[in-house]
Structure formats: structure tokens, C-alpha cells
Design an enzyme around this catalytic site. Structure first.
Site, PDB file in Angstrom:
ATOM      1  CE1 TYR A 101     -10.582  23.020  19.038  1.00 51.91           C
ATOM      2  CE2 TYR A 101     -10.340  20.664  19.455  1.00 51.91           C
ATOM      3  CZ  TYR A 101     -10.781  21.702  18.657  1.00 51.91           C
ATOM      4  OH  TYR A 101     -11.449  21.425  17.483  1.00 51.91           O
ATOM      5  CB  SER A 110     -18.261  19.005  18.643  1.00 50.03           C
ATOM      6  OG  SER A 110     -17.526  18.599  19.777  1.00 50.03           O
ATOM      7  CE  LYS A 124     -14.194  22.253  19.009  1.00 51.54           C
ATOM      8  NZ  LYS A 124     -15.115  23.057  18.169  1.00 51.54           N
TER       9      LYS A 124
END
Length: 276
Positions: A148, A134, A152
Site C-alpha cells: 500500500y 493518496s 501511494k
């Protein structure tokens, strides 16, 4: 006894260092990258311990072939490391639907698919580790990394659910949250097609910071990360579901926890003051 690994995203950076370290430790690694020729150096260095495969985690058939190779060609799968990643730089307003879908296919759907494929092998063995790489962006958002960060956060949610589901079968699941490491991530970011000068003052400094990380004096090396992962895998017993790794990671998570506590206090005060 040698472990059998499947690691995605081994063309460079954290994945490549991890594949090399595992092979050097005597383990067998199915090392994957979108372009298999980028793995030539790994196979030359460890010809008997690295099996190179082309794998785009967005491709279901290639995912199935990679897990099948682990079962058929190296005899099983002890550790799955979902490391492959990419990044699109832009705000929520700037990132288009297709750019968001591509980001989530790589960061969420691919790891989910590979975990689903690996679980029957690990369940039959009664053991296995699934490690999802992660980011500290899975704890708090950064301006300009909207897609992004979303990926995550979703990956960490999947990891937490899977950790509870897989534990009865002897399978450990954890999200690794790297701190600052010298990789090409910042320089390989793709700018969203809809970038607007309206956001430049807010996102420009973050773009510059990410680009400078590859050579920053306070960042760790990919080899440091690899050593940490080998230690995690070798440690018996349950794992924390979220594991900060590397320079600055623990301090950052502590700051994120303090910010979350302050937000909760503010939210409680807001609602406590609402007329009934």
C-alpha cells in the site's frame, strides 16, 4: 455553474460522501464503483445529479467508458477524483507478486489511466481539476503496509509530474493526503497469503489500529472530508501539489519532515566520514 465530476470508489467511505456532497451542492456526478448496485442509495437521493456506473479501475475498457460517459452524458468533465482503493496487509517478504501487482493496478495504474483519458477533455476546456486521493502513507512507511505504501508513494510521484505537465493547460493536479477518517478501510484489508508468525509482533499492533479506525473517537467523518474537497475545488488559483486533509494530518506531515531532515543529517555525516 454546476461542475461535472467523475469520482471512483463511491460504494462507501470517502468517495460516497464526496459524491453525495457534490450532488447536494448542485453539481453533476458520474459516481462509480466495482458493483453499480452499491450506488443505488446515491441515485435515489439525487436522481437527477448522479449517474451511476460500474467501474473497476483495473479494467481499461471500463475506464474508457466512464470518461466517455462524462463527455457524452453529462457534457464534460471538470473534476476527476481518483479515490478507488484497496489494501493488502503484509510485509515485503509476505506479499506475493500477484498481490503486489493487483495493489499497484488499483492505486497507480488505474489513476494514471483515468488521468490520461481525462486530460484531452480538460485541455479542450482550458480548465479542470485532477485530485488523487493518496494517504499519509505517501509520506512515511508503516509496518505491514508495504504494498500500500509503495502504491501511494508512486501515486504521489505521478501527481507531482502531472501537476507540472498539466499546469500550462489550466489544469490543476493535487494529491489529497487524508488523516484519520472513520471508514471501512482498516476492516476491509486483505491479509497477504504468505503471512508469517515471524512478523506478528511488529505488524499486529498496526493491524489492530487500522481496524479500530472506523469507530475511533479522534477520527473525522467522511462528510468532513467531502466538505474539505468541495472547498479545495471551489478555491481559485494554483493548488499545493500535496494537501494534507483532516485530523492529525498536518502534525503527521510535520513529524515526517523532521524525520526526513534527521535522516539527511545522518546520511551527510555518514558520507562525510567515508575515507576518500
Amino acid at each position: 455553474m454546476a461542475r461535472r465530476w467523475l469520482v471512483t470508489g463511491c460504494s462507501s467511505g470517502l468517495g460516497r460522501a464526496l459524491a453525495a456532497a457534490a450532488a447536494a451542492a448542485g453539481d453533476v456526478v458520474v459516481a462509480t464503483a466495482r458493483r453499480s448496485e452499491t450506488l443505488d442509495g446515491l441515485t435515489r437521493a439525487h436522481p437527477d445529479r448522479v449517474l451511476p456506473l460500474a467501474l473497476d479501475v483495473r479494467d481499461p475498457a471500463q475506464c474508457e467508458a466512464a470518461v466517455a460517459a462524462a463527455a457524452d452524458r453529462v457534457g464534460g468533465l471538470d473534476v476527476l477524483v481518483n479515490n478507488a482503493g484497496n489494501g493488502v496487509f503484509g510485509t515485503v517478504e509476505e506479499v506475493a507478486d500477484d498481490e503486489l501487482r493487483d495493489q499497484l493496478e488499483t492505486l497507480v495504474v488505474g489513476p494514471w489511466r483515468l488521468a490520461r483519458l481525462a486530460l484531452p477533455l480538460m485541455r479542450a476546456q482550458g480548465a479542470g481539476d485532477i485530485l488523487n486521493v493518496s494517504s499519509l502513507a505517501g509520506r512515511m512507511a508503516f509496518p505491514g503496509l508495504a504494498a500500500y505504501v509503495t502504491g501511494k508513494y508512486a501515486l504521489e510521484g505521478m501527481t507531482q509530474a502531472l501537476a507540472a505537465e498539466a499546469a500550462p493547460f489550466g489544469i490543476r493536479v493535487a494529491a489529497l493526503e487524508p488523516g484519520g477518517y472513520a471508514t471501512r478501510y482498516g476492516t476491509s484489508l486483505t491479509d497477504a497469503a504468505g503471512r508469517s508468525p515471524l512478523y506478528a509482533a511488529f505488524t499486529g499492533p498496526m493491524r489492530g489500529l487500522l481496524g479500530a479506525m472506523a469507530e475511533g473517537p479522534t477520527v473525522g467523518s467522511a462528510e468532513d472530508f467531502a466538505r474539505a474537497v468541495l472547498r479545495i475545488v471551489a478555491t481559485p488559483g494554483p493548488l499545493p501539489v500535496r494537501i494534507p486533509v483532516g485530523p492529525g494530518s498536518h502534525a503527521y506531515v510535520e513529524a515526517a519532515a523532521e524525520a526526513a531532515a534527521a535522516e539527511l543529517t545522518a546520511a551527510r555525516a555518514l558520507l562525510d566520514g567515508t575515507p576518500s
